[in-house]
Design a protein around this motif. Structure first.
Motif, PDB file in Angstrom:
ATOM      1  N   GLU A   1     -48.071  67.596  38.566  1.00  0.00           N
ATOM      2  CA  GLU A   1     -48.064  68.545  39.694  1.00  0.00           C
ATOM      3  C   GLU A   1     -47.847  67.865  41.051  1.00  0.00           C
ATOM      4  O   GLU A   1     -46.960  68.231  41.801  1.00  0.00           O
ATOM      5  CB  GLU A   1     -49.351  69.371  39.734  1.00  0.00           C
ATOM      6  CG  GLU A   1     -50.640  68.732  39.195  1.00  0.00           C
ATOM      7  CD  GLU A   1     -51.121  67.483  39.868  1.00  0.00           C
ATOM      8  OE1 GLU A   1     -51.401  67.543  41.074  1.00  0.00           O
ATOM      9  OE2 GLU A   1     -51.245  66.437  39.200  1.00  0.00           O
ATOM     10  N   HIS A   2     -48.666  66.871  41.351  1.00  0.00           N
ATOM     11  CA  HIS A   2     -48.614  66.238  42.649  1.00  0.00           C
ATOM     12  C   HIS A   2     -47.322  65.436  42.819  1.00  0.00           C
ATOM     13  O   HIS A   2     -46.645  65.512  43.848  1.00  0.00           O
ATOM     14  CB  HIS A   2     -49.831  65.317  42.793  1.00  0.00           C
ATOM     15  CG  HIS A   2     -50.110  64.922  44.198  1.00  0.00           C
ATOM     16  ND1 HIS A   2     -51.067  64.005  44.541  1.00  0.00           N
ATOM     17  CD2 HIS A   2     -49.552  65.312  45.362  1.00  0.00           C
ATOM     18  CE1 HIS A   2     -51.086  63.854  45.848  1.00  0.00           C
ATOM     19  NE2 HIS A   2     -50.186  64.635  46.372  1.00  0.00           N
TER      20      HIS A   2
ATOM     21  N   ALA B   1     -41.628  73.237  40.432  1.00  0.00           N
ATOM     22  CA  ALA B   1     -42.873  72.887  39.739  1.00  0.00           C
ATOM     23  C   ALA B   1     -42.595  72.730  38.249  1.00  0.00           C
ATOM     24  O   ALA B   1     -41.533  73.125  37.757  1.00  0.00           O
ATOM     25  CB  ALA B   1     -43.928  73.972  39.966  1.00  0.00           C
TER      26      ALA B   1
ATOM     27  N   ALA C   1     -46.927  72.120  49.514  1.00  0.00           N
ATOM     28  CA  ALA C   1     -46.216  72.213  48.239  1.00  0.00           C
ATOM     29  C   ALA C   1     -47.178  71.959  47.081  1.00  0.00           C
ATOM     30  O   ALA C   1     -46.990  72.486  45.977  1.00  0.00           O
ATOM     31  CB  ALA C   1     -45.068  71.203  48.203  1.00  0.00           C
ATOM     32  N   TYR C   2     -48.199  71.174  47.350  1.00  0.00           N
ATOM     33  CA  TYR C   2     -49.204  70.895  46.323  1.00  0.00           C
ATOM     34  C   TYR C   2     -49.957  72.170  45.966  1.00  0.00           C
ATOM     35  O   TYR C   2     -50.133  72.514  44.798  1.00  0.00           O
ATOM     36  CB  TYR C   2     -50.154  69.828  46.871  1.00  0.00           C
ATOM     37  CG  TYR C   2     -51.221  69.371  45.927  1.00  0.00           C
ATOM     38  CD1 TYR C   2     -50.975  68.352  45.018  1.00  0.00           C
ATOM     39  CD2 TYR C   2     -52.489  69.928  45.948  1.00  0.00           C
ATOM     40  CE1 TYR C   2     -51.961  67.914  44.156  1.00  0.00           C
ATOM     41  CE2 TYR C   2     -53.478  69.499  45.090  1.00  0.00           C
ATOM     42  CZ  TYR C   2     -53.207  68.489  44.197  1.00  0.00           C
ATOM     43  OH  TYR C   2     -54.191  68.069  43.350  1.00  0.00           O
TER      44      TYR C   2
ATOM     45  N   ILE D   1     -44.450  65.814  41.371  1.00  0.00           N
ATOM     46  CA  ILE D   1     -43.268  66.671  41.506  1.00  0.00           C
ATOM     47  C   ILE D   1     -43.188  67.222  42.924  1.00  0.00           C
ATOM     48  O   ILE D   1     -42.114  67.253  43.535  1.00  0.00           O
ATOM     49  CB  ILE D   1     -43.289  67.811  40.462  1.00  0.00           C
ATOM     50  CG1 ILE D   1     -43.087  67.231  39.060  1.00  0.00           C
ATOM     51  CG2 ILE D   1     -42.216  68.852  40.773  1.00  0.00           C
ATOM     52  CD1 ILE D   1     -43.223  68.256  37.938  1.00  0.00           C
ATOM     53  N   ALA D   2     -44.325  67.636  43.472  1.00  0.00           N
ATOM     54  CA  ALA D   2     -44.325  68.150  44.845  1.00  0.00           C
ATOM     55  C   ALA D   2     -43.850  67.074  45.813  1.00  0.00           C
ATOM     56  O   ALA D   2     -43.004  67.319  46.685  1.00  0.00           O
ATOM     57  CB  ALA D   2     -45.721  68.652  45.221  1.00  0.00           C
ATOM     58  N   ILE D   3     -44.357  65.860  45.670  1.00  0.00           N
ATOM     59  CA  ILE D   3     -43.941  64.767  46.555  1.00  0.00           C
ATOM     60  C   ILE D   3     -42.441  64.506  46.434  1.00  0.00           C
ATOM     61  O   ILE D   3     -41.716  64.388  47.420  1.00  0.00           O
ATOM     62  CB  ILE D   3     -44.727  63.478  46.227  1.00  0.00           C
ATOM     63  CG1 ILE D   3     -46.202  63.653  46.617  1.00  0.00           C
ATOM     64  CG2 ILE D   3     -44.126  62.267  46.924  1.00  0.00           C
ATOM     65  CD1 ILE D   3     -47.102  62.518  46.160  1.00  0.00           C
TER      66      ILE D   3
ATOM     67  N   PHE E   1     -53.423  69.957  51.914  1.00  0.00           N
ATOM     68  CA  PHE E   1     -53.037  68.685  51.282  1.00  0.00           C
ATOM     69  C   PHE E   1     -51.522  68.473  51.409  1.00  0.00           C
ATOM     70  O   PHE E   1     -50.759  69.388  51.175  1.00  0.00           O
ATOM     71  CB  PHE E   1     -53.378  68.707  49.784  1.00  0.00           C
ATOM     72  CG  PHE E   1     -54.798  68.356  49.447  1.00  0.00           C
ATOM     73  CD1 PHE E   1     -55.818  68.469  50.371  1.00  0.00           C
ATOM     74  CD2 PHE E   1     -55.122  67.941  48.160  1.00  0.00           C
ATOM     75  CE1 PHE E   1     -57.136  68.169  50.044  1.00  0.00           C
ATOM     76  CE2 PHE E   1     -56.440  67.637  47.814  1.00  0.00           C
ATOM     77  CZ  PHE E   1     -57.441  67.756  48.754  1.00  0.00           C
ATOM     78  N   PRO E   2     -51.096  67.261  51.749  1.00  0.00           N
ATOM     79  CA  PRO E   2     -49.660  66.980  51.734  1.00  0.00           C
ATOM     80  C   PRO E   2     -49.138  66.975  50.294  1.00  0.00           C
ATOM     81  O   PRO E   2     -49.946  66.861  49.371  1.00  0.00           O
ATOM     82  CB  PRO E   2     -49.579  65.589  52.360  1.00  0.00           C
ATOM     83  CG  PRO E   2     -50.916  64.961  52.089  1.00  0.00           C
ATOM     84  CD  PRO E   2     -51.906  66.090  52.036  1.00  0.00           C
ATOM     85  N   PRO E   3     -47.826  67.068  50.083  1.00  0.00           N
ATOM     86  CA  PRO E   3     -46.774  67.218  51.092  1.00  0.00           C
ATOM     87  C   PRO E   3     -46.609  68.679  51.538  1.00  0.00           C
ATOM     88  O   PRO E   3     -46.924  69.598  50.784  1.00  0.00           O
ATOM     89  CB  PRO E   3     -45.520  66.761  50.343  1.00  0.00           C
ATOM     90  CG  PRO E   3     -45.790  67.141  48.924  1.00  0.00           C
ATOM     91  CD  PRO E   3     -47.264  66.948  48.711  1.00  0.00           C
ATOM     92  N   PHE E   4     -46.110  68.852  52.774  1.00  0.00           N
ATOM     93  CA  PHE E   4     -45.894  70.181  53.332  1.00  0.00           C
ATOM     94  C   PHE E   4     -44.413  70.511  53.403  1.00  0.00           C
ATOM     95  O   PHE E   4     -43.576  69.638  53.568  1.00  0.00           O
ATOM     96  CB  PHE E   4     -46.454  70.241  54.766  1.00  0.00           C
ATOM     97  CG  PHE E   4     -47.947  70.113  54.797  1.00  0.00           C
ATOM     98  CD1 PHE E   4     -48.745  71.212  54.545  1.00  0.00           C
ATOM     99  CD2 PHE E   4     -48.544  68.890  55.051  1.00  0.00           C
ATOM    100  CE1 PHE E   4     -50.121  71.088  54.550  1.00  0.00           C
ATOM    101  CE2 PHE E   4     -49.925  68.765  55.044  1.00  0.00           C
ATOM    102  CZ  PHE E   4     -50.717  69.861  54.796  1.00  0.00           C
TER     103      PHE E   4
ATOM    104  N   VAL F   1     -40.277  67.487  47.912  1.00  0.00           N
ATOM    105  CA  VAL F   1     -40.394  67.713  49.358  1.00  0.00           C
ATOM    106  C   VAL F   1     -39.872  66.512  50.151  1.00  0.00           C
ATOM    107  O   VAL F   1     -39.180  66.670  51.157  1.00  0.00           O
ATOM    108  CB  VAL F   1     -41.842  68.056  49.749  1.00  0.00           C
ATOM    109  CG1 VAL F   1     -42.009  68.030  51.278  1.00  0.00           C
ATOM    110  CG2 VAL F   1     -42.224  69.420  49.207  1.00  0.00           C
ATOM    111  N   THR F   2     -40.196  65.304  49.689  1.00  0.00           N
ATOM    112  CA  THR F   2     -39.810  64.114  50.469  1.00  0.00           C
ATOM    113  C   THR F   2     -38.488  63.520  50.003  1.00  0.00           C
ATOM    114  O   THR F   2     -37.893  62.709  50.719  1.00  0.00           O
ATOM    115  CB  THR F   2     -40.870  62.997  50.355  1.00  0.00           C
ATOM    116  OG1 THR F   2     -40.843  62.472  49.019  1.00  0.00           O
ATOM    117  CG2 THR F   2     -42.266  63.519  50.662  1.00  0.00           C
TER     118      THR F   2
ATOM    119  N   ALA G   1     -47.768  74.527  43.985  1.00  0.00           N
ATOM    120  CA  ALA G   1     -47.498  74.109  42.613  1.00  0.00           C
ATOM    121  C   ALA G   1     -48.558  74.603  41.631  1.00  0.00           C
ATOM    122  O   ALA G   1     -48.283  74.805  40.452  1.00  0.00           O
ATOM    123  CB  ALA G   1     -47.407  72.580  42.544  1.00  0.00           C
ATOM    124  N   ILE G   2     -49.770  74.822  42.122  1.00  0.00           N
ATOM    125  CA  ILE G   2     -50.893  75.165  41.232  1.00  0.00           C
ATOM    126  C   ILE G   2     -51.316  76.625  41.386  1.00  0.00           C
ATOM    127  O   ILE G   2     -52.012  77.168  40.527  1.00  0.00           O
ATOM    128  CB  ILE G   2     -52.114  74.263  41.552  1.00  0.00           C
ATOM    129  CG1 ILE G   2     -51.737  72.790  41.580  1.00  0.00           C
ATOM    130  CG2 ILE G   2     -53.253  74.484  40.574  1.00  0.00           C
ATOM    131  CD1 ILE G   2     -51.354  72.221  40.252  1.00  0.00           C
TER     132      ILE G   2
END
Lengths: 382, 382
Positions: A208-209, B346, B57-58, A211-213, B48-51, A216-217, B61-62
């Motif tokens: 989860e985390h 996600a 986005a975190y 993939i978000a990173i 929580f990042p990332p935004f 987005v980045t 995702a959940i």
């Protein structure tokens, strides 16, 4: 006090880890599991170390309390027995490569036509669909391909494998969930379903985390050693006698940590916010260790616990098995030997339910084909 | 095609990861999830990042597809709303520290007396029983204390954290399993149950092999880097352009590997059996790399795949998201933004069931308290 799956019969063709882990979970919830093994050698893990006498402790850890019958699914006599078991089964589990069950005449379509309420649970390396459905996989292949290895290990060094077999186990957990969901449908009169779990898919569900990173980045995260990639301090620290963990997940906890260590850093602009702490993580680690190196880890864990800061030891598995909290929760159980005395130790059931028994022992794992006569007798009279 | 949990209402007081992961899994199976958040800030992960813009986005995702209502459970008006929701809920989930729900008057005993069919699912760091029930924990604390860190990392170096948050996620998975099992009981007319999941317990459930080794040999296993502790070759190897994985889990596969690499080692007594290969693992690695260093990893993965030897790349998360097999299985889904266009990416649902829809998009995650008016209107008319 019957379990939620009391009276549920699982015909379990799975071997090694992912599938047997799923049926173990379902057995802990009350299901009866008949393990159908290959004549001669049975489940491969019967020959996996470590051994106690001639029995594999590894096999026992995953297969306690199951019954065993050896059936050659290419012989007419054994097929007849298998089909009489199918008549009575609620769930069939298998982890062959895709196509094997079809060639035996027991593919999902054929079974669903004949046993419309049967739930068919499959777990395989890459799943039953997609261009690579037919390829074999082991735990390590999906840990590597699925991305978890790429974020595990020391910074700027080679990635490492997760020491536990999460490639198999997480897939087995999703299979158990799918079976439970399908049972809800059957219990209210609906049809059985096929559940198709892929070990590779299951690894993605841990990301989860990451993939978000990445999305987005634009930058995939890399291994960050023993620290969390985006929270600081949330890592290991050296005490006089070794490493321990501090996880101060927000500013308030960081303030408590600074007070407890008598480090005047909470208002320092280099450390006042989590982004600033992440930026200066290496410096902060040195400053914290300039205090913690002076005394043993037990001292700091005690001090920080009283200050309300999440902390704890890094325990090896021998220490884990002696941990008072873990033992108070009945998470270390004895698997009995054939003589009724404790023979092996295994993890207990982590699903604690108010109306589910939580026994402190488990029945022995079966010898290959041990229950054949009893199963045949049961088929005769039921 | 309704999901197995269609018509099931979850009142979800959980925040951060373990609990929200469980309700996400249950939502993917068809449940309606009403997320009850703290007024003002809501779930911590909203910050929580990332935004992306102002949204995490975190969090998205959940929490995609859930509804949000902000309730102050210490105010009379909001308590009345909460109790009207409880009248209609099948499941309550919470991950407060033990005792918090009791102080609010919503402990398990009180709720069970008033709502006898309600399922109460709790997840906490150390569980609701035992000497340390009250202590806070984060993912890293249970990864360290629960033993997984002690077997993850490079040989003779410091242990590392598993890059994915398995301390939270595995606990969330066991909570989802417990809820599904309890639903089976309620669906056949039985009472609701309390499910008490501990993050620390859940780590133990990953250690099957390590526990067997520790108790049989007396020696807890240590980190073994990128290799399996008791199978060889089952590790990473250097090719011309980087690392890849070979997992030859038995003698037959080792034979195929030797043939494919034209290495005459299959009959060499130093490598003929798995115990011998484990003994001489470092030498074997050098001999294999003396061949594989000459060409790029794609060449070797292709060659070994055709030879039937399990192998594969070590993919970073960006590569994982482009993987054809993963995409063919709909394991990368779009979370929609408020404008209906894809906003985040996600992991998809790993539980593939023949009668469960597997949509390629997910509804947006809710803004804090976004659904208050709609939920109140629904309470009026239902």
């Amino acid at each position: 006090m019957p379990g939620p799956l009391d009276g549920t019969l699982i015909l379990d063709l799975t071997h090694v880890l992912a599938g047997p882990y799923a049926s173990m979970t379902l057995a802990d919830l009350g299901a009866r599991v008949i393990k159908v093994e290959r004549p001669g050698t049975g489940d491969d893990t019967r020959s996996f170390p470590p051994f106690k006498g001639r029995e594999s402790a590894y096999f026992a850890a995953i297969n306690h309390g199951k019954e065993s019958i050896a059936l050659d699914l290419k012989s007419a006599g054994d097929r007849a027995i298998f089909e009489r078991l199918l008549d009575r089964a609620d769930i069939l589990l298998e982890n062959y490569r895709p196509g094997v069950m079809e060639r035996l005449g027991y593919g999902w379509e054929a079974l669903h036509a004949r046993y419309p309420r049967l739930i068919y649970g499959a777990v395989s390396g890459f799943g039953h669909t997609g261009p690579e459905a037919e390829r074999p996989a082991y735990d390590m292949v999906v840990q590597a391909r699925g991305g978890v290895m790429s974020i595990t290990g020391e910074r700027d060094r080679e990635p490492v494998r997760v020491g536990a077999s999460i490639g198999d186990i997480v897939a087995g957990m999703f299979l158990a969930q799918g079976v439970l969901a399908a049972l809800l449908v059957v219990q209210r009169g609906g049809a059985g379903q096929k559940i198709d779990i892929s070990m590779l898919d299951s690894q993605l569900a841990l990301l989860e985390h990451a993939i978000a990173i990445t999305t987005v980045t634009g930058e995939p995260p890399r291994p960050s050693g023993a620290r969390h990639p985006s929270i600081t301090p949330f890592e290991t620290f050296h005490a006089e006698d070794g490493l321990f963990v501090i996880a101060a997940g927000n500013d308030a906890l960081f303030g408590k940590l600074c007070d407890a260590l008598q480090l005047p850093l909470a208002d320092d602009p280099r450390f006042a916010t989590n982004p600033a702490r992440c930026q200066n993580a290496r410096l902060l680690k040195r400053l914290i260790e300039s205090v913690t190196l002076d005394r043993p880890k037990a001292y700091w864990i005690d001090l920080l616990t009283r200050a309300g800061v999440p902390t704890g030891p890094i325990q090896n598995v021998a220490e884990v098995l002696e941990d008072p909290q873990i033992n108070a929760r009945n998470m270390v159980v004895d698997i009995l030997g054939r003589d009724g005395a404790p023979a092996y130790v295994a993890a207990g059931n982590p699903i604690k339910m108010s109306a589910l028994p939580d026994p402190v022992t488990r029945a022995p794992a079966p010898a290959l084909d041990e229950d054949r006569a009893a199963i045949l007798a049961w088929l005769e009279k039921s």
